[in-house]
Each structure stands twice: as structure tokens, then as C-alpha cells.
Write a protein that holds these residues in place. Structure first.
Motif, PDB file in Angstrom:
ATOM      1  N   ALA A 168      34.459 -48.444 -14.575  1.00  0.00           N
ATOM      2  CA  ALA A 168      35.032 -49.790 -14.468  1.00  0.00           C
ATOM      3  C   ALA A 168      34.013 -50.856 -14.859  1.00  0.00           C
ATOM      4  CB  ALA A 168      35.548 -50.032 -13.052  1.00  0.00           C
ATOM      5  N   PHE A 169      32.729 -50.496 -14.841  1.00  0.00           N
ATOM      6  CA  PHE A 169      31.648 -51.432 -15.174  1.00  0.00           C
ATOM      7  C   PHE A 169      30.921 -51.032 -16.450  1.00  0.00           C
ATOM      8  CE2 PHE A 169      32.518 -52.107 -10.770  1.00  0.00           C
ATOM      9  CZ  PHE A 169      32.217 -53.434 -10.520  1.00  0.00           C
ATOM     10  N   LYS A 170      31.593 -50.282 -17.311  1.00  0.00           N
ATOM     11  CA  LYS A 170      30.964 -49.798 -18.544  1.00  0.00           C
ATOM     12  C   LYS A 170      30.325 -50.931 -19.342  1.00  0.00           C
ATOM     13  CE  LYS A 170      33.290 -48.370 -22.338  1.00  0.00           C
ATOM     14  NZ  LYS A 170      32.688 -49.093 -23.433  1.00  0.00           N
ATOM     15  N   ASP A 171      31.034 -52.014 -19.522  1.00  0.00           N
ATOM     16  CA  ASP A 171      30.504 -53.118 -20.325  1.00  0.00           C
ATOM     17  C   ASP A 171      29.256 -53.730 -19.698  1.00  0.00           C
ATOM     18  OD1 ASP A 171      32.577 -52.709 -22.121  1.00  0.00           O
ATOM     19  OD2 ASP A 171      33.799 -54.337 -21.318  1.00  0.00           O
ATOM     20  N   GLU A 172      29.243 -53.844 -18.400  1.00  0.00           N
ATOM     21  CA  GLU A 172      28.106 -54.455 -17.708  1.00  0.00           C
ATOM     22  C   GLU A 172      26.865 -53.557 -17.716  1.00  0.00           C
ATOM     23  OE1 GLU A 172      31.763 -56.469 -16.314  1.00  0.00           O
ATOM     24  OE2 GLU A 172      31.214 -54.370 -16.568  1.00  0.00           O
ATOM     25  N   THR A 173      27.069 -52.235 -17.690  1.00  0.00           N
ATOM     26  CA  THR A 173      25.915 -51.330 -17.640  1.00  0.00           C
ATOM     27  C   THR A 173      25.229 -51.181 -18.989  1.00  0.00           C
ATOM     28  OG1 THR A 173      27.133 -49.299 -18.154  1.00  0.00           O
ATOM     29  CG2 THR A 173      26.985 -49.949 -15.811  1.00  0.00           C
ATOM     30  N   GLY A 174      25.989 -51.357 -20.067  1.00  0.00           N
ATOM     31  CA  GLY A 174      25.425 -51.140 -21.390  1.00  0.00           C
ATOM     32  C   GLY A 174      25.332 -49.664 -21.757  1.00  0.00           C
ATOM     33  N   LEU A 175      25.838 -48.794 -20.882  1.00  0.00           N
ATOM     34  CA  LEU A 175      25.815 -47.360 -21.155  1.00  0.00           C
ATOM     35  C   LEU A 175      27.148 -46.930 -21.765  1.00  0.00           C
ATOM     36  CD1 LEU A 175      24.149 -46.116 -17.845  1.00  0.00           C
ATOM     37  CD2 LEU A 175      23.070 -46.406 -20.091  1.00  0.00           C
ATOM     38  N   ASP A 176      27.092 -45.877 -22.554  1.00  0.00           N
ATOM     39  CA  ASP A 176      28.320 -45.404 -23.178  1.00  0.00           C
ATOM     40  C   ASP A 176      29.150 -44.604 -22.165  1.00  0.00           C
ATOM     41  OD1 ASP A 176      27.924 -42.253 -23.892  1.00  0.00           O
ATOM     42  OD2 ASP A 176      26.022 -43.352 -23.925  1.00  0.00           O
ATOM     43  N   GLU A 177      30.409 -44.462 -22.480  1.00  0.00           N
ATOM     44  CA  GLU A 177      31.360 -43.796 -21.591  1.00  0.00           C
ATOM     45  C   GLU A 177      30.921 -42.375 -21.235  1.00  0.00           C
ATOM     46  OE1 GLU A 177      35.924 -42.358 -22.062  1.00  0.00           O
ATOM     47  OE2 GLU A 177      35.537 -44.488 -22.435  1.00  0.00           O
ATOM     48  N   GLY A 178      30.463 -41.620 -22.221  1.00  0.00           N
ATOM     49  CA  GLY A 178      30.048 -40.244 -21.976  1.00  0.00           C
ATOM     50  C   GLY A 178      28.896 -40.150 -20.985  1.00  0.00           C
ATOM     51  N   ALA A 196      29.292 -47.166  -6.514  1.00  0.00           N
ATOM     52  CA  ALA A 196      28.830 -48.544  -6.288  1.00  0.00           C
ATOM     53  C   ALA A 196      27.320 -48.585  -6.084  1.00  0.00           C
ATOM     54  CB  ALA A 196      29.559 -49.155  -5.092  1.00  0.00           C
ATOM     55  N   PHE A 197      26.775 -47.583  -5.368  1.00  0.00           N
ATOM     56  CA  PHE A 197      25.324 -47.541  -5.159  1.00  0.00           C
ATOM     57  C   PHE A 197      24.593 -47.355  -6.492  1.00  0.00           C
ATOM     58  CE2 PHE A 197      26.200 -45.321  -0.818  1.00  0.00           C
ATOM     59  CZ  PHE A 197      26.703 -46.500  -0.297  1.00  0.00           C
ATOM     60  N   MET A 198      25.127 -46.482  -7.348  1.00  0.00           N
ATOM     61  CA  MET A 198      24.505 -46.282  -8.661  1.00  0.00           C
ATOM     62  C   MET A 198      24.559 -47.561  -9.488  1.00  0.00           C
ATOM     63  SD  MET A 198      25.454 -42.388  -9.793  1.00  0.00           S
ATOM     64  CE  MET A 198      27.035 -42.162  -8.998  1.00  0.00           C
ATOM     65  N   LEU A 199      25.667 -48.284  -9.370  1.00  0.00           N
ATOM     66  CA  LEU A 199      25.766 -49.558 -10.088  1.00  0.00           C
ATOM     67  C   LEU A 199      24.713 -50.549  -9.600  1.00  0.00           C
ATOM     68  CD1 LEU A 199      29.628 -49.970 -10.271  1.00  0.00           C
ATOM     69  CD2 LEU A 199      28.057 -49.709 -12.223  1.00  0.00           C
ATOM     70  N   ALA A 200      24.404 -50.524  -8.311  1.00  0.00           N
ATOM     71  CA  ALA A 200      23.360 -51.406  -7.785  1.00  0.00           C
ATOM     72  C   ALA A 200      22.050 -51.142  -8.512  1.00  0.00           C
ATOM     73  CB  ALA A 200      23.204 -51.215  -6.274  1.00  0.00           C
ATOM     74  N   GLY A 201      21.735 -49.880  -8.726  1.00  0.00           N
ATOM     75  CA  GLY A 201      20.519 -49.547  -9.455  1.00  0.00           C
ATOM     76  C   GLY A 201      20.600 -49.934 -10.915  1.00  0.00           C
ATOM     77  N   LEU A 202      21.728 -49.620 -11.543  1.00  0.00           N
ATOM     78  CA  LEU A 202      21.879 -49.905 -12.972  1.00  0.00           C
ATOM     79  C   LEU A 202      21.894 -51.399 -13.277  1.00  0.00           C
ATOM     80  CD1 LEU A 202      24.595 -47.240 -13.860  1.00  0.00           C
ATOM     81  CD2 LEU A 202      22.248 -47.296 -14.724  1.00  0.00           C
ATOM     82  N   LEU A 203      22.516 -52.179 -12.400  1.00  0.00           N
ATOM     83  CA  LEU A 203      22.715 -53.601 -12.702  1.00  0.00           C
ATOM     84  C   LEU A 203      21.661 -54.526 -12.095  1.00  0.00           C
ATOM     85  CD1 LEU A 203      26.593 -53.843 -12.199  1.00  0.00           C
ATOM     86  CD2 LEU A 203      25.318 -53.496 -14.341  1.00  0.00           C
ATOM     87  N   LYS A 204      21.004 -54.101 -11.009  1.00  0.00           N
ATOM     88  CA  LYS A 204      20.144 -55.042 -10.296  1.00  0.00           C
ATOM     89  C   LYS A 204      18.713 -54.588 -10.048  1.00  0.00           C
ATOM     90  CE  LYS A 204      22.982 -58.462  -9.479  1.00  0.00           C
ATOM     91  NZ  LYS A 204      22.713 -59.825  -9.905  1.00  0.00           N
ATOM     92  N   SER A 205      18.440 -53.295 -10.124  1.00  0.00           N
ATOM     93  CA  SER A 205      17.116 -52.824  -9.739  1.00  0.00           C
ATOM     94  C   SER A 205      16.035 -53.315 -10.687  1.00  0.00           C
ATOM     95  CB  SER A 205      17.068 -51.298  -9.687  1.00  0.00           C
ATOM     96  OG  SER A 205      15.768 -50.877  -9.296  1.00  0.00           O
ATOM     97  N   GLU A 206      14.965 -53.801 -10.078  1.00  0.00           N
ATOM     98  CA  GLU A 206      13.777 -54.182 -10.838  1.00  0.00           C
ATOM     99  C   GLU A 206      12.581 -53.365 -10.359  1.00  0.00           C
ATOM    100  OE1 GLU A 206      13.374 -58.437 -10.751  1.00  0.00           O
ATOM    101  OE2 GLU A 206      15.370 -58.708 -11.592  1.00  0.00           O
ATOM    102  N   GLY A 207      12.872 -52.246  -9.690  1.00  0.00           N
ATOM    103  CA  GLY A 207      11.816 -51.359  -9.245  1.00  0.00           C
ATOM    104  C   GLY A 207      11.258 -51.653  -7.863  1.00  0.00           C
ATOM    105  N   ASN A 208      11.844 -52.608  -7.165  1.00  0.00           N
ATOM    106  CA  ASN A 208      11.404 -52.922  -5.801  1.00  0.00           C
ATOM    107  C   ASN A 208      12.306 -52.145  -4.846  1.00  0.00           C
ATOM    108  OD1 ASN A 208      11.316 -54.137  -3.193  1.00  0.00           O
ATOM    109  ND2 ASN A 208      10.391 -55.960  -4.094  1.00  0.00           N
ATOM    110  N   ARG A 209      11.785 -51.057  -4.288  1.00  0.00           N
ATOM    111  CA  ARG A 209      12.619 -50.192  -3.454  1.00  0.00           C
ATOM    112  C   ARG A 209      13.156 -50.908  -2.225  1.00  0.00           C
ATOM    113  NH1 ARG A 209       9.592 -44.711  -2.690  1.00  0.00           N
ATOM    114  NH2 ARG A 209       7.802 -46.045  -2.988  1.00  0.00           N
ATOM    115  N   ALA A 210      12.378 -51.788  -1.627  1.00  0.00           N
ATOM    116  CA  ALA A 210      12.867 -52.504  -0.442  1.00  0.00           C
ATOM    117  C   ALA A 210      14.107 -53.319  -0.797  1.00  0.00           C
ATOM    118  CB  ALA A 210      11.778 -53.394   0.144  1.00  0.00           C
ATOM    119  N   GLU A 211      14.075 -53.999  -1.941  1.00  0.00           N
ATOM    120  CA  GLU A 211      15.242 -54.773  -2.379  1.00  0.00           C
ATOM    121  C   GLU A 211      16.396 -53.847  -2.747  1.00  0.00           C
ATOM    122  OE1 GLU A 211      14.114 -57.461  -5.497  1.00  0.00           O
ATOM    123  OE2 GLU A 211      12.727 -58.555  -4.188  1.00  0.00           O
TER     124      GLU A 211
END
Length: 150
Positions: free
Chosen positions: A34-44, A70-85
Motif C-alpha cells: 500500500a506504500f509502494k510509492d513512498e518506499t521507492g522499492l519495487d513491488e517484487g 507497519a513496523f517495517m514501513l517505520a524503518g523504510l520511511l523514517k529510520s536514520e539509524g538512531n535505534r532509540a528513535e
């Protein structure tokens, strides 16, 4: 982005995730796609990424696959490598999901629903969709992801 616009987008993402689940994708896959466009990753890639997480991680009825999407999307869309965040963001999504659905655990979400055991997914039929909350859970996870991540 204004709140009304975000709520409309969140509803659209939820509807898309629910439709993807009903078309045969697993719960984690449906939320990710559902967030394919936002992730920049291909469908496969998204399909392969979400494949092992359906049925509460490989049908073990642990953490709900829709929530995991949803948790994976948090990493794909927002993570900057700060584990606490990253952890705080996932905990926020988990708390919202549990508040809306009663739990993040697949077995608890499917309580009272007859399910088969083992690693072979059940065949999708109209009866399958009628007795399970999974389409609604995909909607919920995608909507929460949109509201918290976009």
C-alpha cells in the motif's frame, strides 16, 4: 500536510491494504504494498520482504503480520539509524494498533476463529474472509502507518 488531507490519505492507504489482502497477498505484504510509492522499492522486493511475516510470522501466531508491515514501513520511511528513535516509533505504532484492535499478537486477534495448524496457508475463500478480522487489521495497520509516518 493538513490533518484532513492526512486522514484522507490514511483512509486510502487502509482501503488499499485491505484490497491487497483480499486479492491474495499476505497481511504484511498488503500493508507494505500500500506504500509502494513512498518506499521507492519495487513491488517484487516488497512482496519478498513481507512474505515470511504472514500469520503472525510464518503462521506461528506471534506478532500480527499487518502490524509487522507497519513496523517495517517505520524503518523504510523514517529510520536514520538512531535505534532509540526507531524503537520509540515502533512502540507508538504498536500502542495505537493494540488500542484500536485489542492486541498486536496474531493468536489473540484470531481468538475464537478456527484456524489450521502448520506452515501451509489456508485457502482463501469467501468464508475465510468472513470469519477473520485480517482484512480489517490490514486496513488498521496501513491507516496507523500513514497517520504516524507520512
Amino acid at each position: 500536510m493538513e490533518r484532513e488531507e492526512l486522514e484522507l490519505i490514511a483512509k486510502e492507504k487502509g482501503e488499499k491494504a485491505e484490497m491487497l489482502f483480499r486479492s491474495g497477498y499476505g497481511c504484511a505484504q498488503a500493508v507494505l504494498l500500500a506504500f509502494k510509492d513512498e518506499t521507492g522499492l519495487d513491488e517484487g522486493t516488497l512482496i519478498r520482504l513481507g512474505a515470511p511475516f504472514g500469520g503472525g510470522i510464518g503462521r506461528m501466531r506471534q506478532v500480527c503480520g499487518a502490524a509487522l508491515g507497519a513496523f517495517m514501513l517505520a524503518g523504510l520511511l523514517k529510520s536514520e539509524g538512531n535505534r532509540a528513535e526507531d524503537y520509540a516509533r515502533v512502540r507508538d505504532i504498536a500502542e495505537r494498533y493494540a488500542a484500536e484492535n485489542g492486541s498486536i499478537i496474531c493468536a489473540e486477534l484470531l481468538k475464537g476463529v478456527e484456524v489450521t495448524k502448520g506452515s501451509v496457508p489456508e485457502e482463501r475463500s469467501e468464508g475465510y474472509y468472513k470469519r477473520r478480522p485480517c482484512p480489517k487489521l490490514c486496513f488498521s495497520a496501513a491507516q496507523i502507518a500513514a497517520l504516524t509516518l507520512l
